[in-house]
Design an enzyme around this catalytic site. Sequence first.
Site, PDB file in Angstrom:
ATOM      1  CG  ASN A  50      29.082 -49.119  -8.050  1.00  0.00           C
ATOM      2  OD1 ASN A  50      29.323 -50.272  -7.969  1.00  0.00           O
ATOM      3  ND2 ASN A  50      29.327 -48.013  -8.661  1.00  0.00           N
ATOM      4  NE  ARG A  79      27.427 -49.058 -11.131  1.00  0.00           N
ATOM      5  CZ  ARG A  79      27.018 -47.833 -11.090  1.00  0.00           C
ATOM      6  NH1 ARG A  79      26.266 -47.339 -10.172  1.00  0.00           N
ATOM      7  NH2 ARG A  79      27.606 -47.013 -11.927  1.00  0.00           N
TER       8      ARG A  79
END
Length: 256
Positions: free
Chosen positions: A46, A28
């Site tokens: 996620n 990320r």
Amino acid sequence: MAGSAKKAKAEAAVRATVRGRVQEVGFREATLGRARELGALGWVRNAEDGSVLIHAEGSQAAVDGLLAFLGDGPPGAAVDEVAVEPVKAEGHEQFAVRGVDAGVFVVQEHAATAHHFDLRLEVDGTMRSWAVPKGPSMDPAVKRLAVEVGDHDVSHNEFEGPTAGGGVIVWDRGGYEQGGRVAWPQALERGHAVFVLHGEKLRGGFALQRTRPGEKPQWLLIKRRDDEAQPGTDVVAEQPHSVLGGSTLEELIAAG
Ligand code: MN
């Protein structure tokens, strides 16, 4: 169009699902960094199934550049598949990591001159606060008036007890995520802020929409339509107990 507040319309917008060994490897953060270099807008999060989801929009070059990055990911990732589908542009003004706690929130039920609930969200180390006369609702059809009041110190979040004119209980609390198309705290300054609560009673997406600026700005607190929404319910009436001491505000005042 320099100086124009109107952003260029996104040329491209995609939703990508990245599968493989992609969580717990800095995926990320690396995506965020690359998106900012490229000028791509949107978000990365996620997913519960172990994949990473990305919404990207902006120039074709920015979106293509980010998709190229997703095919490899950061060092340590092992990407098996990137599934891409075109979607509508959402008008994002930032690229953000979603699903990350931004701090704490608390809702204190407060009997004073007038009975109300105080919604407080941690923003930049202080608790931004709104007095909600009827309290929050989990029903997306219900809009609750929320009057902006002065910031409170984080140390006040655990306060519960009788007061001179009534009393206070900690009605709900937990962590929260900042959401929406605009970065915080600008979203609050502009009068439309979207966030996700992880409380014991309040869960899922909510929006605060400012309806009247001025000395005591008025907002509407609205539950967003999502899996956590509970149409037709009245959470304030159904779950009156403190999440701290377990008593209702009435019981606390009677005992005090
Ligand atoms: Mn109050």
